[in-house]
Design a protein around this motif. Sequence first.
Motif, PDB file in Angstrom:
ATOM      1  N   ALA A   1       1.246 -14.928   8.958  1.00 48.62           N
ATOM      2  CA  ALA A   1       2.002 -16.252   8.922  1.00 48.62           C
ATOM      3  C   ALA A   1       1.179 -17.140   7.833  1.00 48.62           C
ATOM      4  N   ARG A   2      -0.199 -16.809   7.717  1.00 46.31           N
ATOM      5  CA  ARG A   2      -0.722 -17.599   6.848  1.00 46.31           C
ATOM      6  C   ARG A   2      -0.608 -17.097   5.344  1.00 46.31           C
ATOM      7  N   THR A   3      -0.133 -15.770   5.218  1.00 44.54           N
ATOM      8  CA  THR A   3       0.524 -15.351   3.773  1.00 44.54           C
ATOM      9  C   THR A   3       1.818 -16.028   3.470  1.00 44.54           C
ATOM     10  N   GLU A   4       2.656 -15.890   4.343  1.00 45.19           N
ATOM     11  CA  GLU A   4       3.885 -16.607   4.379  1.00 45.19           C
ATOM     12  C   GLU A   4       4.068 -18.060   4.409  1.00 45.19           C
ATOM     13  N   ALA A   5       2.904 -18.732   4.690  1.00 47.05           N
ATOM     14  CA  ALA A   5       2.776 -20.220   4.590  1.00 47.05           C
ATOM     15  C   ALA A   5       2.343 -20.592   3.288  1.00 47.05           C
ATOM     16  N   ALA A   6       1.504 -19.632   2.622  1.00 48.23           N
ATOM     17  CA  ALA A   6       1.165 -19.811   1.309  1.00 48.23           C
ATOM     18  C   ALA A   6       2.182 -19.805   0.268  1.00 48.23           C
ATOM     19  N   ARG A   7       3.159 -18.752   0.575  1.00 51.90           N
ATOM     20  CA  ARG A   7       4.700 -18.472  -0.023  1.00 51.90           C
ATOM     21  C   ARG A   7       5.375 -19.711   0.020  1.00 51.90           C
ATOM     22  N   LEU A   8       5.413 -20.126   1.270  1.00 53.14           N
ATOM     23  CA  LEU A   8       6.364 -21.215   1.432  1.00 53.14           C
ATOM     24  C   LEU A   8       6.023 -22.482   0.686  1.00 53.14           C
ATOM     25  N   ALA A   9       4.598 -22.692   0.704  1.00 52.26           N
ATOM     26  CA  ALA A   9       4.041 -23.862   0.272  1.00 52.26           C
ATOM     27  C   ALA A   9       4.413 -24.132  -1.444  1.00 52.26           C
TER      28      ALA A   9
ATOM     29  N   LEU B   1       6.906 -22.598  -2.852  1.00 56.35           N
ATOM     30  CA  LEU B   1       8.419 -22.950  -2.865  1.00 56.35           C
ATOM     31  C   LEU B   1       8.686 -24.276  -2.778  1.00 56.35           C
ATOM     32  N   ASN B   2       7.830 -25.049  -1.802  1.00 58.02           N
ATOM     33  CA  ASN B   2       8.317 -26.275  -1.457  1.00 58.02           C
ATOM     34  C   ASN B   2       7.166 -27.370  -1.843  1.00 58.02           C
ATOM     35  N   ILE B   3       6.964 -27.459  -3.062  1.00 57.92           N
ATOM     36  CA  ILE B   3       5.632 -28.537  -3.459  1.00 57.92           C
ATOM     37  C   ILE B   3       5.981 -29.669  -2.715  1.00 57.92           C
ATOM     38  N   GLY B   4       4.769 -30.206  -2.400  1.00 51.56           N
ATOM     39  CA  GLY B   4       4.781 -31.648  -1.675  1.00 51.56           C
ATOM     40  C   GLY B   4       4.998 -31.656  -0.283  1.00 51.56           C
ATOM     41  N   LYS B   5       5.660 -30.295   0.260  1.00 49.10           N
ATOM     42  CA  LYS B   5       5.823 -30.685   1.647  1.00 49.10           C
ATOM     43  C   LYS B   5       4.722 -29.771   2.462  1.00 49.10           C
ATOM     44  N   LYS B   6       4.279 -30.176   3.805  1.00 49.25           N
ATOM     45  CA  LYS B   6       3.355 -29.604   4.543  1.00 49.25           C
ATOM     46  C   LYS B   6       4.037 -28.233   5.164  1.00 49.25           C
ATOM     47  N   VAL B   7       3.426 -27.259   5.131  1.00 45.94           N
ATOM     48  CA  VAL B   7       3.789 -26.092   5.944  1.00 45.94           C
ATOM     49  C   VAL B   7       2.843 -25.702   7.217  1.00 45.94           C
ATOM     50  N   TYR B   8       3.468 -25.784   8.293  1.00 43.35           N
ATOM     51  CA  TYR B   8       2.569 -25.513   9.548  1.00 43.35           C
ATOM     52  C   TYR B   8       2.790 -24.273   9.910  1.00 43.35           C
ATOM     53  N   ILE B   9       1.759 -23.624  10.440  1.00 49.97           N
ATOM     54  CA  ILE B   9       1.599 -22.506  11.273  1.00 49.97           C
ATOM     55  C   ILE B   9       1.349 -22.757  12.686  1.00 49.97           C
TER      56      ILE B   9
END
Length: 71
Positions: free
Chosen positions: A38-46, A48-56
Motif C-alpha cells: 500500500a505504501r508503494t502504491e501510495a507513492a506511485r499515486l502521489a 501521478l497526483n501532484i498536490g493531492k494527499k494520498v491516504y493509506i
Amino acid sequence: METNRYDYSEQEKPDKFWCCYVEGTGGFSYRHPTELEARTEAARLARLNIGKKVYILPSVYYAQIEKPVIF
C-alpha cells in the motif's frame, strides 16, 4: 450512562488489508494485502497526483446485512 450499542466480535474483523485513497477522487480500486504494498502504491499515486494527499487506510471492521430490508 449510555453503553455502546455495537458489540464487535472477532468474527467481524476482516482479513487485514490496506487501501489507498487520493484526496478528491471517487474511491478505492484495490485491496493491498500488505502495508508495504500500500505504501508503494501510495507513492506511485502521489507522483501521478501532484498536490493531492494520498491516504493509506487499514481495514478495521466490516458491517454486513444478511437479509435485505423489505418495506
